[in-house]
Design a protein around this motif. Structure first.
Motif, PDB file in Angstrom:
ATOM      1  N   GLY A   2       0.812  -1.204   0.000  1.00 46.15           N
ATOM      2  CA  GLY A   2       0.000   0.000   0.000  1.00 46.15           C
ATOM      3  C   GLY A   2       0.849   1.259   0.000  1.00 46.15           C
ATOM      4  N   MET A   3       0.177   2.398  -0.126  1.00 46.18           N
ATOM      5  CA  MET A   3       0.866   3.687  -0.186  1.00 46.18           C
ATOM      6  C   MET A   3       0.642   4.488   1.092  1.00 46.18           C
ATOM      7  N   THR A   4       1.630   5.271   1.443  1.00 46.59           N
ATOM      8  CA  THR A   4       1.501   6.206   2.560  1.00 46.59           C
ATOM      9  C   THR A   4       0.605   7.368   2.136  1.00 46.59           C
ATOM     10  N   LEU A   5       0.226   8.191   3.081  1.00 46.78           N
ATOM     11  CA  LEU A   5      -0.601   9.360   2.777  1.00 46.78           C
ATOM     12  C   LEU A   5       0.104  10.276   1.786  1.00 46.78           C
ATOM     13  N   ALA A   6       1.386  10.534   1.997  1.00 46.57           N
ATOM     14  CA  ALA A   6       2.141  11.397   1.087  1.00 46.57           C
ATOM     15  C   ALA A   6       2.171  10.824  -0.315  1.00 46.57           C
ATOM     16  N   GLY A 225       4.705  17.716   6.957  1.00 43.15           N
ATOM     17  CA  GLY A 225       4.345  17.241   8.291  1.00 43.15           C
ATOM     18  C   GLY A 225       2.880  16.862   8.312  1.00 43.15           C
ATOM     19  N   LEU A 226       2.577  15.617   8.016  1.00 44.44           N
ATOM     20  CA  LEU A 226       1.207  15.185   7.736  1.00 44.44           C
ATOM     21  C   LEU A 226       0.490  14.592   8.944  1.00 44.44           C
ATOM     22  N   ILE A 227      -0.802  14.876   9.015  1.00 39.68           N
ATOM     23  CA  ILE A 227      -1.704  14.229   9.967  1.00 39.68           C
ATOM     24  C   ILE A 227      -2.940  13.817   9.182  1.00 39.68           C
ATOM     25  N   GLU A 228      -3.334  12.553   9.297  1.00 34.84           N
ATOM     26  CA  GLU A 228      -4.504  12.094   8.551  1.00 34.84           C
ATOM     27  C   GLU A 228      -5.751  12.847   8.991  1.00 34.84           C
ATOM     28  N   PRO A 229      -6.564  13.291   8.030  1.00 39.34           N
ATOM     29  CA  PRO A 229      -7.782  14.028   8.383  1.00 39.34           C
ATOM     30  C   PRO A 229      -8.806  13.126   9.065  1.00 39.34           C
ATOM     31  N   ASP A 230      -9.550  13.698   9.997  1.00 47.53           N
ATOM     32  CA  ASP A 230     -10.621  12.976  10.674  1.00 47.53           C
ATOM     33  C   ASP A 230     -11.833  13.894  10.782  1.00 47.53           C
ATOM     34  N   ALA A 231     -12.778  13.549  11.633  1.00 45.56           N
ATOM     35  CA  ALA A 231     -14.006  14.340  11.746  1.00 45.56           C
ATOM     36  C   ALA A 231     -13.715  15.772  12.198  1.00 45.56           C
ATOM     37  N   GLU A 251     -11.824  15.811  -0.975  1.00 47.10           N
ATOM     38  CA  GLU A 251     -11.875  14.379  -0.693  1.00 47.10           C
ATOM     39  C   GLU A 251     -10.905  14.048   0.434  1.00 47.10           C
ATOM     40  N   VAL A 252     -11.407  13.322   1.408  1.00 49.82           N
ATOM     41  CA  VAL A 252     -10.549  12.886   2.511  1.00 49.82           C
ATOM     42  C   VAL A 252      -9.748  11.674   2.055  1.00 49.82           C
ATOM     43  N   ILE A 253      -8.434  11.800   2.096  1.00 49.31           N
ATOM     44  CA  ILE A 253      -7.543  10.716   1.694  1.00 49.31           C
ATOM     45  C   ILE A 253      -6.733  10.258   2.905  1.00 49.31           C
ATOM     46  N   LYS A 254      -6.626   8.948   3.060  1.00 52.32           N
ATOM     47  CA  LYS A 254      -5.826   8.377   4.133  1.00 52.32           C
ATOM     48  C   LYS A 254      -4.862   7.348   3.558  1.00 52.32           C
ATOM     49  N   GLY A 255      -3.782   7.130   4.268  1.00 50.90           N
ATOM     50  CA  GLY A 255      -2.816   6.141   3.825  1.00 50.90           C
ATOM     51  C   GLY A 255      -3.355   4.727   3.979  1.00 50.90           C
ATOM     52  N   ASP A 256      -2.752   3.791   3.260  1.00 50.09           N
ATOM     53  CA  ASP A 256      -3.168   2.389   3.349  1.00 50.09           C
ATOM     54  C   ASP A 256      -2.626   1.750   4.619  1.00 50.09           C
ATOM     55  N   GLU A 257      -3.373   0.792   5.141  1.00 48.98           N
ATOM     56  CA  GLU A 257      -2.950   0.105   6.363  1.00 48.98           C
ATOM     57  C   GLU A 257      -1.647  -0.657   6.178  1.00 48.98           C
ATOM     58  N   ASP A 258      -1.417  -1.127   4.943  1.00 50.91           N
ATOM     59  CA  ASP A 258      -0.184  -1.885   4.694  1.00 50.91           C
ATOM     60  C   ASP A 258       0.904  -1.024   4.064  1.00 50.91           C
ATOM     61  N   ALA A 259       0.789   0.297   4.231  1.00 54.61           N
ATOM     62  CA  ALA A 259       1.822   1.194   3.709  1.00 54.61           C
ATOM     63  C   ALA A 259       3.161   0.901   4.389  1.00 54.61           C
ATOM     64  N   GLU A 260       4.221   1.112   3.647  1.00 56.20           N
ATOM     65  CA  GLU A 260       5.560   0.864   4.184  1.00 56.20           C
ATOM     66  C   GLU A 260       6.236   2.188   4.515  1.00 56.20           C
ATOM     67  N   TYR A 261       6.645   2.349   5.773  1.00 56.92           N
ATOM     68  CA  TYR A 261       7.332   3.561   6.218  1.00 56.92           C
ATOM     69  C   TYR A 261       8.822   3.280   6.329  1.00 56.92           C
ATOM     70  N   GLU A 262       9.621   4.299   6.092  1.00 55.04           N
ATOM     71  CA  GLU A 262      11.060   4.101   6.237  1.00 55.04           C
ATOM     72  C   GLU A 262      11.404   3.749   7.682  1.00 55.04           C
ATOM     73  N   GLU A 263      10.699   4.392   8.611  1.00 55.40           N
ATOM     74  CA  GLU A 263      10.926   4.104  10.029  1.00 55.40           C
ATOM     75  C   GLU A 263       9.699   4.522  10.820  1.00 55.40           C
TER      76      GLU A 263
END
Length: 424
Positions: A2-6, A225-231, A251-263
């Motif tokens: 999956g993809m990260t939010l960025a 410096g990202l924070i996923e949008p919520d209500a 449109e509210v976009i969120k990263g995938d649960e299986d996104a891979e982060y560097e750390e």
């Protein structure tokens, strides 16, 4: 994978199904911002290149916030140049000297949308990442390219994820969280990486507190410096757009649960105590109690980091509780925007600051830029709620600046020296 939010935002903006770190993409810009300091170079570059018309006069936002009112002939000339440009191009979203700091004004006027790419000719444009936008600072000449085409190339960044858990204790604020993170990662530890803040603690933070954290992503080298949008995010944006007539679909976009982060960094804040960034680097972070007793000359409460209503509220609460400020120092208070100023007046906060001997300025960048109000002289020491304490940032090269939360800054104002707010 999956993809990260960025990665998702940059894929969407560039018309791609997916992106990966290291990819080069040409992304469409939703919002572009320059102010009175960075705008003139952008405008002059457009003229030099023979560009007569901007790509979209409704997606460009121009606030004046650094040198307001004009404090020099040069500043006045810059203002004249930009006002002329605004009229020539029929720029819809122009905010003259009356509105305040760009990073507060744009969100509260409804110009920042989740899932979009936002660029600003100012390094702290990353503040808008608090609304789920990929927001980053660019140079004035790059901005000229954006004004002309509405697009800009990006290298898709790796993402560092900060999972923040626990409950903040009294007098500990989101400023303490982000300073603690910068102290751990280092001033260049996130260079050209997207930083993303999540976890239960972040979910419980106010929008204002989230903005404080996103604002300082650049202080560890972060591209965003990202924070996923919520209500909370959606309600803030809807309210802002409705109030100011800036309605646009988003449109509210969120990263995938299986996104891979560097750390992934696990940050637990149950035992977090008030901290400070000590001279002359933002990553020189120590517990306030480690430097308690240090004499100071000035306290500055304001800036795009901590000049919002909740910041003014906690500061005056502490000052009032302890009977005022020390006679040995001066206190400069600068609300981040006209809206914040008006709300603070309605709540009686501004009157109380004046009552206790603080100097309240018009909404602006103020002491943070070291060229308007509250400049420190040689040998002076200041405590500030702003975002940078580089040598000479707020005045003389021989001055020193300690960065702190509004709660800690207010406690220092009461004591007349550095003190943990829990120890007053």
């Amino acid at each position: 994978m999956g993809m990260t939010l960025a990665e998702k935002i940059l894929a969407r903006a560039s018309g791609k199904k997916e992106t990966s770190p290291g990819d080069i993409v040409m992304a469409k810009i939703e919002t572009a911002m320059v102010h009175d300091i960075t705008g003139p170079l952008t405008v002059n570059t457009l003229k030099k290149e023979g560009i007569e018309t901007v790509w979209d006069r409704e997606k460009i936002v121009i606030p004046f916030d650094h040198q307001i009112p004009a404090d020099s002939i040069n500043a006045a000339e810059n203002h004249i140049l930009m006002r002329k440009f605004v009229k020539e191009q029929k720029i819809k979203n122009f905010y003259d000297i009356r509105e305040g700091v760009c990073h507060q004004v744009l969100p509260e006027k409804g110009h920042i949308l989740p899932g979009t790419v936002v660029v600003g000719a100012d390094s702290h444009t990353c503040t808008y990442g608090a609304f789920g936008a990929f927001a980053t600072g660019i140079g004035s000449t790059d901005m000229a390219a954006v004004f002309a085409t509405g697009e800009l190339w990006f290298k898709v960044p790796e993402t560092l994820y900060f999972n923040i858990t626990g409950e903040l204790k009294p007098y500990v604020m989101s400023k303490d969280i982000i300073l603690r993170i910068i102290g751990e990662v280092g001033a260049d530890g996130a260079t050209y990486k997207a930083t993303q803040f999540g976890g239960e603690t972040v979910k419980n933070l106010s929008i204002a507190s989230r903005m404080t954290m996103s604002n300082m992503a650049i202080e560890m080298g972060g591209k965003a410096g990202l924070i996923e949008p919520d209500a909370k995010t959606v309600q803030f944006i809807k309210d802002a757009m409705a109030k100011h007539g800036t309605e646009r679909p988003f449109e509210v976009i969120k990263g995938d649960e299986d996104a891979e982060y560097e750390e992934v960094f696990e940050i637990e804040v149950n035992d977090l105590e008030p901290v400070m960034a000590c001279p002359h680097n933002v990553d020189n972070v120590k517990a306030v109690r480690e430097v308690a007793g240090t004499p100071i000359d000035q306290v500055f409460i304001g800036s795009c980091t901590n000049g919002r209503l909740e910041d003014l509220r906690i500061a005056i609460e502490i000052i009032e509780k302890h009977g005022g400020i020390s006679d040995d120092i001066r206190v400069v208070v600068t609300p981040a925007s006209r809206e914040v100023m008006l709300q603070a007046i309605e709540e009686g906060i501004i009157q109380k600051f004046y009552k206790y001997g603080c100097v309240v300025t018009n909404p602006s960048c103020s002491a943070c830029m070291g060229a308007l109000y509250g400049i420190l002289g040689p040998g002076e020491v200041g405590v500030a709620t702003s975002n940078r304490n580089f040598r000479g940032r707020e005045g003389s090269l021989e001055s020193e600046v300690y960065l702190a939360s509004p709660a800690t800054a207010a406690a220092c104002a009461v004591k007349g020296e550095i003190v943990d707010p829990r120890d007053l």
